[in-house]
Design a protein around this motif. Structure first.
Motif, PDB file in Angstrom:
ATOM      1  N   THR A   5      26.980 -28.103  75.375  1.00  0.00           N
ATOM      2  CA  THR A   5      26.880 -26.816  75.793  1.00  0.00           C
ATOM      3  C   THR A   5      27.844 -26.229  74.649  1.00  0.00           C
ATOM      4  OG1 THR A   5      26.663 -26.871  78.069  1.00  0.00           O
ATOM      5  CG2 THR A   5      27.694 -24.934  77.250  1.00  0.00           C
ATOM      6  N   GLN A   6      28.851 -26.654  74.504  1.00  0.00           N
ATOM      7  CA  GLN A   6      29.814 -26.278  73.184  1.00  0.00           C
ATOM      8  C   GLN A   6      29.065 -26.180  71.875  1.00  0.00           C
ATOM      9  OE1 GLN A   6      33.670 -28.254  73.237  1.00  0.00           O
ATOM     10  NE2 GLN A   6      33.898 -27.900  75.740  1.00  0.00           N
ATOM     11  N   ALA A   9      26.563 -23.259  71.470  1.00  0.00           N
ATOM     12  CA  ALA A   9      27.422 -22.101  71.199  1.00  0.00           C
ATOM     13  C   ALA A   9      28.012 -22.021  70.040  1.00  0.00           C
ATOM     14  CB  ALA A   9      28.460 -21.936  72.520  1.00  0.00           C
ATOM     15  N   TRP A  13      26.868 -19.277  66.747  1.00  0.00           N
ATOM     16  CA  TRP A  13      27.783 -18.778  65.937  1.00  0.00           C
ATOM     17  C   TRP A  13      27.478 -18.752  64.329  1.00  0.00           C
ATOM     18  CZ3 TRP A  13      30.275 -14.653  67.109  1.00  0.00           C
ATOM     19  CH2 TRP A  13      30.828 -14.344  68.148  1.00  0.00           C
ATOM     20  N   TYR A  77      31.073 -26.107  64.559  1.00  0.00           N
ATOM     21  CA  TYR A  77      32.315 -25.341  64.969  1.00  0.00           C
ATOM     22  C   TYR A  77      33.016 -25.300  63.616  1.00  0.00           C
ATOM     23  CZ  TYR A  77      36.802 -23.322  65.441  1.00  0.00           C
ATOM     24  OH  TYR A  77      37.889 -22.674  65.224  1.00  0.00           O
ATOM     25  N   ARG A 171      35.205 -12.744  70.120  1.00  0.00           N
ATOM     26  CA  ARG A 171      34.545 -13.365  70.984  1.00  0.00           C
ATOM     27  C   ARG A 171      34.307 -14.860  70.304  1.00  0.00           C
ATOM     28  NH1 ARG A 171      31.346  -8.785  70.904  1.00  0.00           N
ATOM     29  NH2 ARG A 171      29.807  -9.811  69.482  1.00  0.00           N
ATOM     30  N   PHE A 172      34.479 -14.903  69.171  1.00  0.00           N
ATOM     31  CA  PHE A 172      34.337 -16.460  68.526  1.00  0.00           C
ATOM     32  C   PHE A 172      35.466 -17.157  68.788  1.00  0.00           C
ATOM     33  CE2 PHE A 172      34.936 -18.678  64.502  1.00  0.00           C
ATOM     34  CZ  PHE A 172      34.292 -19.857  64.806  1.00  0.00           C
ATOM     35  N   ARG A 174      37.593 -16.407  71.447  1.00  0.00           N
ATOM     36  CA  ARG A 174      37.545 -16.853  72.770  1.00  0.00           C
ATOM     37  C   ARG A 174      36.696 -18.088  72.974  1.00  0.00           C
ATOM     38  NH1 ARG A 174      33.239 -13.242  75.500  1.00  0.00           N
ATOM     39  NH2 ARG A 174      32.141 -14.740  74.274  1.00  0.00           N
ATOM     40  N   ASP A 175      35.636 -18.152  72.765  1.00  0.00           N
ATOM     41  CA  ASP A 175      34.961 -19.414  72.840  1.00  0.00           C
ATOM     42  C   ASP A 175      35.454 -20.535  72.478  1.00  0.00           C
ATOM     43  OD1 ASP A 175      33.020 -17.633  73.702  1.00  0.00           O
ATOM     44  OD2 ASP A 175      31.400 -17.860  72.116  1.00  0.00           O
ATOM     45  N   ARG A 176      36.003 -20.712  71.266  1.00  0.00           N
ATOM     46  CA  ARG A 176      36.849 -21.799  70.922  1.00  0.00           C
ATOM     47  C   ARG A 176      37.876 -22.253  71.690  1.00  0.00           C
ATOM     48  NH1 ARG A 176      36.180 -27.086  69.809  1.00  0.00           N
ATOM     49  NH2 ARG A 176      38.215 -27.847  69.141  1.00  0.00           N
ATOM     50  N   ARG A 178      38.443 -21.199  74.901  1.00  0.00           N
ATOM     51  CA  ARG A 178      38.028 -21.498  76.183  1.00  0.00           C
ATOM     52  C   ARG A 178      37.670 -22.922  76.040  1.00  0.00           C
ATOM     53  NH1 ARG A 178      33.370 -17.990  78.054  1.00  0.00           N
ATOM     54  NH2 ARG A 178      34.982 -16.330  78.661  1.00  0.00           N
ATOM     55  N   ALA A 179      36.860 -23.401  75.151  1.00  0.00           N
ATOM     56  CA  ALA A 179      36.572 -24.820  74.992  1.00  0.00           C
ATOM     57  C   ALA A 179      37.889 -25.785  75.041  1.00  0.00           C
ATOM     58  CB  ALA A 179      35.619 -25.164  73.757  1.00  0.00           C
TER      59      ALA A 179
END
Length: 243
Positions: A5-6, A9, A13, A77, A171-172, A174-176, A178-179
């Motif tokens: 999932t990561q 995502a 990006w 990433y 948001r970018f 935030r996503d990293r 959060r992971a």
């Protein structure tokens, strides 16, 4: 499944940042930097002083961040982070052009930037991104204020161009983050949240004071600026650290 999932995502990006390249080229070409600047000296001086400090903050090469991103072991990433750094460097170049338009010169160093860089490099990738995310949230309100109430079309266009990037940048991060905190236990989250809030409050207050003359000149009350930044930060912190 979580790792997949990561990866998906961050692949999205990579696509996002690559699609931005043509949009940015067209937007930047349309900004009329060649027109004479008619901003009065009373506003031009605080604007130059403020832009110089933000330009310095945007001008880093991202070497430390990219090294830590590479060590994280997620190729997608790392690719996204590399493209993110390139966008930040575009912001620095735009602000440098704006300084030339205003008749100002870039700044070589400033104490607040030195503190910010040292804090970012204090620990690992997670800490660096937390501090960087604070800067992105501050930028939302700063450039948003200039985009709406800047003194001429060139200033407003540059600010609008940058703030349009800062929303996805937040948001970018935030996503990293959060992971990165996905498996963190409650005590770790609590310590991280306390550190993050202290950093956000401190950075926001410094910007409100340090750039106060410009904020006053464009009618953006410092107390409102602080409230706006911290409201955005609260949303980000909850999205990252709340289970």
């Amino acid at each position: 499944m979580a790792a997949m999932t990561q990866q998906v995502a961050f692949a999205s990006w990579v696509d996002h940042f690559r699609k931005n390249e043509q949009v940015h080229a067209e937007t930047d070409a349309a900004i009329p930097f060649d027109k004479p600047c008619e901003i009065g000296e009373a506003l031009r001086r605080p604007l130059i002083d403020s832009i110089r400090r933000f330009q310095l903050g945007e001008s880093g090469d991202g070497e430390q961040l990219l090294r830590k991103a590479a060590r994280a072991g997620d190729t997608e990433y790392w690719q996204a982070a590399e493209l993110f750094v390139a966008e930040e460097q575009q912001h620095a170049a735009l602000l440098l052009r704006l300084l030339g338009y205003l008749g100002g010169q870039p700044m070589r160093k400033h104490w607040s930037d030195a503190v910010f860089v040292r804090l970012r490099r204090l620990m690992g990738l997670r800490t660096e991104l937390m501090v960087l995310a604070v800067a992105e949230v501050v930028a939302l309100s700063y450039y948003g204020g200039l985009a709406g109430a800047g003194p001429d079309p060139v200033v407003r266009a540059v600010a609008a161009r940058i703030v349009a990037d800062e929303h996805p940048h937040v948001r970018f991060q935030r996503d990293r983050l959060r992971a990165g905190f996905a498996d963190a236990r409650p005590p770790t989250r609590a310590v991280a949240l306390a550190f993050w809030w202290l950093t956000a409050i401190g950075a926001t207050t410094v910007v409100a004071v340090d750039h106060g003359r410009l904020l006053d000149a464009i009618g953006y009350r410092r107390t409102r600026f602080i409230r706006d930044v911290l409201a955005d930060f609260a949303t980000l912190a909850a999205a990252v650290l709340r289970r």
